[in-house]
Design a protein around this motif. Sequence first.
Motif, mmCIF file in Angstrom:
data_model
loop_
_atom_site.group_PDB
_atom_site.id
_atom_site.type_symbol
_atom_site.label_atom_id
_atom_site.label_comp_id
_atom_site.label_asym_id
_atom_site.label_seq_id
_atom_site.Cartn_x
_atom_site.Cartn_y
_atom_site.Cartn_z
ATOM 1 N N PRO A 1 0.817 -1.407 -0.016
ATOM 2 C CA PRO A 1 -0.207 -0.009 -0.037
ATOM 3 C C PRO A 1 0.833 1.299 -0.047
ATOM 4 O O PRO A 1 1.906 1.318 0.337
ATOM 5 N N VAL B 1 -3.442 0.643 -3.500
ATOM 6 C CA VAL B 1 -3.024 -0.698 -3.259
ATOM 7 C C VAL B 1 -2.943 -1.786 -4.262
ATOM 8 O O VAL B 1 -3.570 -1.336 -5.360
ATOM 9 N N TYR C 1 -6.226 0.350 5.083
ATOM 10 C CA TYR C 1 -5.557 -0.485 4.069
ATOM 11 C C TYR C 1 -6.498 -1.603 3.820
ATOM 12 O O TYR C 1 -6.623 -2.073 2.811
#
Lengths: 268, 248
Positions: A132, A162, A186
């Motif tokens: 990420p 990502v 994330y």
Amino acid sequence: MLRARAALDRAGREEVKADRYERLAASSGREVHLGVARRHRRMAACHRSSAQLQESFARRAAEWPGGSRPGPRFMTGVAEACGARSAAMALTGTDRTQLLVAASDGVSRAAQELEFVLDEGPGRDATVGAGPVSASADELAERWPRYGPRARLLGLNAVMAVPMSVSGCCIGSLAIFDPASVPGGYAELAQVADALAETVTDPEDGPELYGGADHRDSVHQAAGALASRQGGGTAAALEAIKAWAFAEGVSTAVVAGRILDGATGGLN
Amino acid sequence: MHPHPHALAGVFVELSGGIEEESVDAGALLTLLAMRAGELLAAEEDPAGCAATALLMADEEDRHEPPVVAGSDPEVQRLEEDAAARGEGPGHDSRRTGAPLRDAPLDGPIARLRWPHYAPRCRALGYRRAAALPLRARGRTVGTLVVLRSDGDGPLRGDTLRLGQAMADMAGIALAREREVRRGLVRAEQLQSALTSRIVIEQAKGVLATRYAVPMEEAFERLRRHARSNRRRLADVADDVVAGRLEV
């Protein structure tokens, strides 16, 4: 809705398996079973996300009044699922070049075009680093000296990206712009990226996202045309198109249109 | 003599392909299954000498692939490879029915009748009895674990069979994962290849449209005609055009 239903069925099957292995783990005390259960849970979550994206698109399509108004975009649902202003996906080749792009709106599409032209930015870093990436405000220009300032000019303040992977093979990246504070961060974004990767590699769904995908056909045709006129190959021609677009502050599609219309500007 | 529980636990972790996320190699996993089954079941069935082979049949979608065969010793492996090629033997039968074959005396009438090549060869290697346990992955029987014994008066004991089946089941989970990973990789490669081909085809259209001053549709038609009449893939023809190796 059929595709959403199918994805939900797949999620249900994975959850049944996860339950089974969790029960096995409880009775046997084996870590192995817990590991298997975790894998099934993750697959279930991926299918559930995929179903939500399909449902979201189906809802927009049903609400679309038609006529001259722009049709719904699949990526709008992706942005919504990520709690962001906009979202963009780029599918890439093994050399990390963009092969196909899709965006939820004009701003995210322009940000993606910047990455294509400048060869730097969050999507590229997410695929190259296989992890990420995020930056906001001044960090944008610090991290990407050419991309960052231009992204700010587009009105973007923050970006998260990502990689999109299938079986550990990176096929592209998902970037979201100006996300609201996402509780899952994330992890949530990665789950949506997994679902999107599942969708685009599914032989039934494919990468077209209901017409929302852009292959940049005209840009590649123009690269062929330019290479034919000038020699030097299509890779050099594509670089020349990008440089022209950057110098004039227009998209590569605009430059491609000129080349295909017979104009070559300063490229001859 | 029963194997120590710690040794058993270790074997089960090995056969699950580990608890980490990475993929496992099907051939390596089958070898592991055959080796460990040979050792552990021999220890269970004291004093019987045991050998084991594990067999994985090709998926329906890649039928042309030969089955993967692994043995706890090379002679047994060759025996089972030959059996797989002929489509006979306890492994083949158990795979087909999906049910375990608890015990078959290799000099009995059934073995002689159903496995005319396999049974005598097995006896020549010194084995007297065979059992076969299905290897299941995602609810389907994809292969078998065959256990051969050089002595022993009757069928394998119930707990030996259960241990063998548990080992086969654990390997089956890892194999299912391996197949899932492999399928994902194939899909990813197909997608990237299709998208890359499209780009080359568009570039070739641009080359031809400019070279012959024709519209894109006609440039595409030239490409397609050449590919068809030379029985070549459109993307390969386009690649040659773009690289300047071909005039169409």
